[in-house]
Design a protein around this motif. Structure first.
Motif, PDB file in Angstrom:
ATOM      1  N   THR A  42       0.590  -1.205   0.289  1.00 33.32           N
ATOM      2  CA  THR A  42      -0.140   0.289  -0.113  1.00 33.32           C
ATOM      3  C   THR A  42       0.841   0.709   0.098  1.00 33.32           C
ATOM      4  O   THR A  42       1.305   1.398   0.968  1.00 33.32           O
ATOM      5  N   TYR A 252     -14.725   2.465  -5.467  1.00 31.53           N
ATOM      6  CA  TYR A 252     -13.823   2.494  -4.006  1.00 31.53           C
ATOM      7  C   TYR A 252     -13.479   1.130  -4.360  1.00 31.53           C
ATOM      8  O   TYR A 252     -11.740   1.344  -4.252  1.00 31.53           O
ATOM      9  N   ASP A 253     -14.223   0.404  -4.424  1.00 27.88           N
ATOM     10  CA  ASP A 253     -13.171  -1.298  -5.026  1.00 27.88           C
ATOM     11  C   ASP A 253     -12.060  -1.403  -5.645  1.00 27.88           C
ATOM     12  O   ASP A 253     -10.682  -2.213  -5.304  1.00 27.88           O
ATOM     13  N   PRO A 258      -4.641   4.248  -0.477  1.00 29.17           N
ATOM     14  CA  PRO A 258      -5.256   3.898   0.655  1.00 29.17           C
ATOM     15  C   PRO A 258      -6.659   4.856   0.294  1.00 29.17           C
ATOM     16  O   PRO A 258      -7.032   5.531  -0.095  1.00 29.17           O
ATOM     17  N   LYS A 259      -7.527   3.959   1.182  1.00 30.25           N
ATOM     18  CA  LYS A 259      -9.082   4.372   1.204  1.00 30.25           C
ATOM     19  C   LYS A 259      -9.289   4.023   2.133  1.00 30.25           C
ATOM     20  O   LYS A 259      -9.448   3.459   2.229  1.00 30.25           O
ATOM     21  N   ALA A 260     -11.230   5.116   1.981  1.00 27.01           N
ATOM     22  CA  ALA A 260     -11.733   4.575   2.940  1.00 27.01           C
ATOM     23  C   ALA A 260     -13.334   5.280   2.438  1.00 27.01           C
ATOM     24  O   ALA A 260     -13.317   5.600   1.600  1.00 27.01           O
ATOM     25  N   ASP A 318     -15.802   1.460   6.267  1.00 27.13           N
ATOM     26  CA  ASP A 318     -15.072   0.365   5.285  1.00 27.13           C
ATOM     27  C   ASP A 318     -13.829   1.431   5.659  1.00 27.13           C
ATOM     28  O   ASP A 318     -12.981   1.703   4.117  1.00 27.13           O
ATOM     29  N   ASP A 319     -12.161   1.056   6.352  1.00 26.89           N
ATOM     30  CA  ASP A 319     -10.781   1.796   5.960  1.00 26.89           C
ATOM     31  C   ASP A 319     -10.154   1.190   6.223  1.00 26.89           C
ATOM     32  O   ASP A 319      -9.385   0.876   6.242  1.00 26.89           O
ATOM     33  N   HIS A 320      -8.909   1.924   4.806  1.00 20.51           N
ATOM     34  CA  HIS A 320      -8.206   0.783   4.214  1.00 20.51           C
ATOM     35  C   HIS A 320      -7.333   2.126   4.221  1.00 20.51           C
ATOM     36  O   HIS A 320      -6.279   2.102   3.129  1.00 20.51           O
ATOM     37  N   LEU A 321      -7.237   3.192   5.177  1.00 22.58           N
ATOM     38  CA  LEU A 321      -6.143   4.051   4.915  1.00 22.58           C
ATOM     39  C   LEU A 321      -4.988   3.751   5.576  1.00 22.58           C
ATOM     40  O   LEU A 321      -4.431   3.193   6.234  1.00 22.58           O
TER      41      LEU A 321
END
Length: 321
Positions: A42, A252-253, A258-260, A318-321
Motif C-alpha cells: 500500500t 471504491y473497490d 489508501p482508501k476509506a 470501511d477503512d483501508h487508509l
C-alpha cells in the motif's frame, strides 16, 4: 515547482508500459511448485508528516471570474480561512488569516451551484483549507443541463486549479502568500463526483494529493486510476435513489491506493450535504480529519477519523487508509 496535469494520452501510454513491465518481470515458476503472487504493498501518501491547525478560523468568501478557452465560463467561489472571530457566517472579501493553507477543488452536482454546499465547504475553510468551487457552464443551475458535458469538467477543474494557485504570487491579491500549491485535493458530489474520479483516472492531474467522492460513479471516466498514490475517501448513502450504492462501491473497490468508504445506511443521494443536521456533522468531521491527514500530514487526524465516522451510529467506515 508545482506539479502539472498529465495529459490523457500520456496516462494511457504509462499504463500500457506498466502492464508490459509487470508481465515481463514475474519470477519463473519452479516445476511442481506454483509461483506465489507478488506481495501487495500500500503506497503511502506523499505529503510529509506535519500538524494541522488546532484553531477554528473565521471564513471569508469571494468570487473569481474565469473562462477556459473563451467559451467555457467558470466563475469560482472561494471560501478561505479569514481573520476575525470564528463561528459566524462567511464574510464577503474578509482579510485572509495568516498562514499557508492547502487547496481543495470542489465540483458541484448536476443542476446545482457551489453555494448550495456552503455549510460543508465553509466548515472545511474554518478548519484551515482554501476551497475553490467552479460553477460549470452546462451542468450548473440554470444551464442547459447537458449531462454529457461532465466529461469536459475534469479539464475545467485543472484549469481552475492553475488559476487559483496563481493567486499565491499575484501582486495585491488578498490570497497572495496564503496558498500551499504542494498540498491539493479534489472533491465533488454526484456529477461532481464523476468529475473528481476523472481527475484521478483519464484526466489525471498529478498535482492532486487526495480525493473525496460524494455519491459518485465512474460512468464515462473509468476506473483506471493512475499516477502517484492519492488517498481517496468515498461517501455514499445506501438508499441513494440516483446513483446506486453498489455503483459507487464498485469504483471504491477499484482504487489501488489508501482508501476509506463512509456509508450512511439511511442516506439518500446527498441531501445531508445541503442542510445542517447530525448526518452533515458526521460527514463534515470525517472529511475534515481526512483532509487534515492527507494535506497537512497530520497522523493524529487519521487516528481520530474512525471515531468521527461512526459517532452516533449514523454511518459505517470501511477503512483501508
Amino acid at each position: 515547482m508545482s506539479r502539472r496535469p498529465t495529459p490523457a494520452l500520456a496516462v494511457a501510454a504509462l499504463l500500457a508500459m506498466t502492464v508490459a513491465g509487470c508481465s515481463s518481470g514475474a519470477a519463473p515458476a519452479v516445476r511442481g511448485i506454483p509461483t506465489p503472487p507478488p506481495k501487495a504493498t500500500t503506497p503511502a501518501p506523499r505529503v510529509p508528516a506535519g500538524n494541522a491547525p488546532t484553531e477554528t478560523f473565521a471564513v471569508g468568501v469571494r468570487q473569481l471570474k474565469l473562462n477556459r478557452d473563451g467559451d467555457r465560463p467558470l466563475p469560482v467561489t472561494l471560501w478561505y480561512p479569514a481573520r476575525g472571530a470564528a463561528g459566524g457566517t462567511p464574510e464577503r472579501s474578509a482579510p485572509a488569516a495568516t498562514g499557508r493553507f492547502p487547496v481543495v477543488m470542489f465540483s458541484h452536482g448536476l443542476g446545482a451551484r457551489p453555494e448550495d454546499y456552503q455549510l460543508l465547504l465553509s466548515r472545511w475553510a474554518a478548519a484551515g483549507f482554501v476551497v475553490a468551487a467552479p460553477r460549470f457552464p452546462h451542468t450548473g443551475t440554470g444551464s442547459d443541463g447537458n449531462v454529457l458535458d461532465v466529461l469536459n469538467q475534469p479539464a475545467d477543474v485543472s484549469y481552475a486549479l492553475t488559476q487559483v494557485l496563481a493567486l499565491d504570487t499575484k501582486a495585491d491579491d488578498p490570497l497572495r502568500g496564503r496558498l500551499d500549491e504542494e498540498r491539493v485535493a479534489a472533491a465533488g458530489h454526484s456529477a461532481g463526483g464523476v468529475t473528481t474520479i476523472g481527475l484521478f483516472t483519464a484526466g489525471r492531474d498529478e498535482r492532486l494529493d487526495a480525493g473525496i467522492v460524494f455519491a459518485g460513479t465512474a460512468l464515462g471516466v473509468g476506473t483506471a486510476f493512475a499516477g502517484a498514490a492519492a488517498p481517496q475517501l468515498f461517501v455514499h448513502g445506501e438508499a441513494d435513489e440516483v446513483v446506486d450504492y453498489a455503483a459507487g462501491k464498485a469504483v471504491y473497490d477499484a482504487v489501488p491506493w489508501p482508501k476509506a468508504m463512509l456509508s450512511l445506511p439511511k442516506g439518500d443521494h446527498g441531501r445531508a450535504l445541503l442542510a445542517d443536521g447530525r448526518a452533515l456533522r458526521v460527514v463534515a468531521d470525517t472529511t475534515v480529519e481526512f483532509l487534515r491527514w492527507t494535506l497537512y500530514g497530520d497522523a493524529k487526524a487519521k487516528d481520530r477519523l474512525p471515531a468521527d465516522a461512526t459517532r452516533g451510529n449514523l454511518a459505517t467506515l470501511d477503512d483501508h487508509l
